[in-house]
Motif scaffolding. Structure first.
Motif, PDB file in Angstrom:
ATOM      1  N   ASP A  79      -1.576   2.932  -8.939  1.00  0.00           N
ATOM      2  CA  ASP A  79      -1.240   4.013  -7.957  1.00  0.00           C
ATOM      3  C   ASP A  79      -2.318   3.737  -7.252  1.00  0.00           C
ATOM      4  O   ASP A  79      -2.454   3.430  -5.818  1.00  0.00           O
ATOM      5  CB  ASP A  79      -1.154   5.529  -8.205  1.00  0.00           C
ATOM      6  N   ALA A  80      -4.110   4.075  -8.081  1.00  0.00           N
ATOM      7  CA  ALA A  80      -5.676   3.968  -7.163  1.00  0.00           C
ATOM      8  C   ALA A  80      -5.434   2.730  -6.839  1.00  0.00           C
ATOM      9  O   ALA A  80      -6.156   2.787  -5.511  1.00  0.00           O
ATOM     10  CB  ALA A  80      -5.763   4.479  -8.491  1.00  0.00           C
ATOM     11  N   LEU A  81      -5.491   1.579  -7.510  1.00  0.00           N
ATOM     12  CA  LEU A  81      -5.540   0.219  -6.379  1.00  0.00           C
ATOM     13  C   LEU A  81      -4.846   0.609  -4.975  1.00  0.00           C
ATOM     14  O   LEU A  81      -5.067  -0.609  -4.502  1.00  0.00           O
ATOM     15  CB  LEU A  81      -4.694  -1.028  -7.249  1.00  0.00           C
ATOM     16  N   LEU A  82      -3.396   0.407  -4.856  1.00  0.00           N
ATOM     17  CA  LEU A  82      -2.496   0.916  -4.213  1.00  0.00           C
ATOM     18  C   LEU A  82      -2.925   1.627  -2.614  1.00  0.00           C
ATOM     19  O   LEU A  82      -2.150   1.608  -1.855  1.00  0.00           O
ATOM     20  CB  LEU A  82      -1.036   0.794  -4.274  1.00  0.00           C
ATOM     21  N   GLN A 129       1.186  -0.785   0.078  1.00  0.00           N
ATOM     22  CA  GLN A 129      -0.332  -0.195   0.249  1.00  0.00           C
ATOM     23  C   GLN A 129       1.012   1.155   0.211  1.00  0.00           C
ATOM     24  O   GLN A 129       2.274   1.050   0.303  1.00  0.00           O
ATOM     25  CB  GLN A 129      -1.164  -0.171   1.398  1.00  0.00           C
ATOM     26  N   LEU A 130       0.271   2.572  -0.430  1.00  0.00           N
ATOM     27  CA  LEU A 130       0.918   3.703  -0.350  1.00  0.00           C
ATOM     28  C   LEU A 130       0.652   4.547   0.589  1.00  0.00           C
ATOM     29  O   LEU A 130      -1.052   4.292   0.172  1.00  0.00           O
ATOM     30  CB  LEU A 130       0.855   4.008  -1.933  1.00  0.00           C
ATOM     31  N   ALA A 131       1.535   5.282   1.474  1.00  0.00           N
ATOM     32  CA  ALA A 131       1.198   5.917   2.156  1.00  0.00           C
ATOM     33  C   ALA A 131       0.063   7.435   1.827  1.00  0.00           C
ATOM     34  O   ALA A 131       0.094   7.718   0.117  1.00  0.00           O
ATOM     35  CB  ALA A 131       1.672   6.937   2.828  1.00  0.00           C
ATOM     36  N   GLN A 132      -1.140   8.382   1.666  1.00  0.00           N
ATOM     37  CA  GLN A 132      -1.728   9.082   1.221  1.00  0.00           C
ATOM     38  C   GLN A 132      -0.237  10.283   0.123  1.00  0.00           C
ATOM     39  O   GLN A 132      -1.087  10.534  -1.024  1.00  0.00           O
ATOM     40  CB  GLN A 132      -2.089   9.846   1.943  1.00  0.00           C
TER      41      GLN A 132
END
Length: 76
Positions: free
Chosen positions: A71-74, A32-35
């Motif tokens: 990017d959105a999925l992460l 997952q990516l941080a905001q």
């Protein structure tokens, strides 16, 4: 200029990753990516993978749409 229609499977293959549906789903669940984090700076990609993503973004390459999709999925 010819336009290419890339998908997640193509992107994972381009990044040197397994491009099976099962692997892609697992990858998305595990990473997952941080905001505030740019996908091109994600620590779970290698330096070469990050460079590819960054160069695509800078050049507005054919890959940008599918990179944005990943990017959105992460971020879910």
């Amino acid at each position: 200029m010819e336009q290419f229609q890339h998908n997640l499977s193509h992107l994972f293959s381009q990044l040197g990753l397994n491009n099976s549906d099962e692997f892609i789903q697992s990858f998305i669940i595990q990473h997952q990516l941080a905001q505030h984090q740019n996908i091109a700076e994600a620590p779970f990609f290698s330096a070469i993978q990050r460079r590819f993503i960054k160069e695509c973004q800078e050049q507005d390459a054919d890959w940008c749409e599918v990179i944005d999709q990943l990017d959105a999925l992460l971020r879910k």
